[in-house]
Design an enzyme around this catalytic site. Sequence first.
Site, short mmCIF file in Angstrom:
data_model
loop_
_atom_site.label_atom_id
_atom_site.label_comp_id
_atom_site.label_asym_id
_atom_site.label_seq_id
_atom_site.Cartn_x
_atom_site.Cartn_y
_atom_site.Cartn_z
N HIS A 437 3.29 -6.29 4.09
CA HIS A 437 2.62 -7.19 4.30
C HIS A 437 2.77 -8.25 3.15
O HIS A 437 3.63 -8.00 2.10
CB HIS A 437 1.24 -6.74 4.32
CG HIS A 437 0.59 -6.29 2.75
ND1 HIS A 437 0.20 -7.37 1.88
CD2 HIS A 437 0.53 -5.15 2.51
CE1 HIS A 437 -0.28 -6.50 1.04
NE2 HIS A 437 -0.01 -5.29 1.14
N CYS A 456 0.54 0.06 -0.61
CA CYS A 456 1.18 -0.59 0.59
C CYS A 456 2.24 -1.24 -0.14
O CYS A 456 2.21 -1.53 -1.26
CB CYS A 456 0.39 -1.47 1.52
SG CYS A 456 -0.53 -0.65 2.78
#
Length: 536
Positions: A437, A456
């Site tokens: 992301h 992440c």
Amino acid sequence: MQKTIYFTALCLLCIWGCRESGSKPGDNRKKDSVNKVVQDAARDIAGNFSEQSSLRFSANRLDSFFARYDSLRTFKNDITTFYTSRNYSFAWYTDSGLTEQASHLYVRLENLPDEGLIVTLPYRRTLDSLINAGNNQTLEQKSETELLLTGLYFFFAQKVWGGLEESTTQKVDWLMPRKKLSYSAFLDSVLKQGNTGTVKEPVYRQYNLLKEYLKKYKTLPADNSTISLPANKPIRPGDTSPEIVKLRKKLFLLGDLTNASDTGSATYDSTLLTAVKRFQRRHGMTEDGIAGGSLVRELNIPVPQLIEKIMVNMERNRWLPTDVRGRYLAVNIPEFVLHAYDDDSLLWNMNVVVGKDVNKTVIFAGTISQVVFSPYWNVPASILKKEILPGIQKNPNYLEKNHMEWNGPDVRQKPGPWNSLGQVKFLFPNSHSIYLHDTPSKSLFQESKRAFSHGCIRVADPKFLANYMLRDDSTWTPERIAKAMASGKEQFVAVKNPMPVYITYFTAWVDRKGDLNFREDIYKRDLQLSGLLMKR
């Protein structure tokens, strides 16, 4: 029989009657790609085993062999299958004696340390005695040598090409698909094919590159001569210090300083600057040419520790599929870099931020199937409990201040420039809640060590990655992608050709320039794996 065919062209792929694990729809592999590789390899190495039929042993000879060589009993099914298909004729002998391939196997077995292994070859003295008997062997001795070579052939294949068992590697949280090797299924087809072309060992290409550096590092002095910073200040171009002589000599030993005549000067000149920058590049440091604390710490690591690091990463390479086809992405966690490949061609690199030590990024594989523009951030339960709820208790306006809202019993952050996921995320369904992301914290990508996230993976150039992922869809132009990222309205877009992504963990590898790279073991995975290898 061609004498130019080495053991690596004979045996190394003989056991590779394999199907790589982890194949999934949409991973850019043709359905018959593995079968084709197997068939091609079979044509390549057929005929390398002896085709003679006069030397045979009886089937019950196998039982007496395993009764004596119990440590090889684990390969009983493989060996039995191999000889049943040959009608119990010898594979390592011709009418005139041992084949050249038998000699190659013997040499490889005698040099297992070259493979980065800490293992004891079973029955080594017996093998030495049998091999050294040469043409004076009796038929009984020939039968014993024949079966012992085959048993140790499978032993070699398991240790060198297979590595630790998958159940063991899961203890170091390696959840990547492991290659699967069938030691006997391939051999039946090998002897029925023609003999053309060349073959490779059934290991990922990095394995042999690291193996060459392992040989080199084993020749380096093992003494731990340390370098100190004068008055605890960095050494800069133009400086003069006795420590610079030590710096030069260490960089020469490691191959960064290429001319031996440049090792005696106590002045930091342009030649030393080039060597320091090369060392910094190989270690993922800022290439500023300043010999500061981090560079000195790396230089002071004892050579035996570097050898161990190479061995640990050779082991990891044993687990990888030997060949990944098509387009795919690979993140190397300790390197903090995302790589894009097409087959084995490197297309581009991108800096990433990975999880902190307390929020380790998981080592696994997936397939990117969706791009999400202007995403909500659904706060994970762990962060909700540890950070959000305490924040609400301290400040009733915490959610509003951070552009968050309740979503049933959960909390989510609204799309926008403040969103922790930035303007786009890239989904590959998995049970670890890991994805790629964007992020509003752009400055972190300038750091040399980038372990800052909750697990992440943040990407440095999300717009470029979005264009790359949707490049096969003509309706998604760069202008439309930019507009969707800034819209503030969540939108899910299916990737036309879903792309495999591999989240890996390598702290030593050889780059495209042929230079050995090292990185810090940020999650202490090397330490765990080294312990398992020592036990083996």
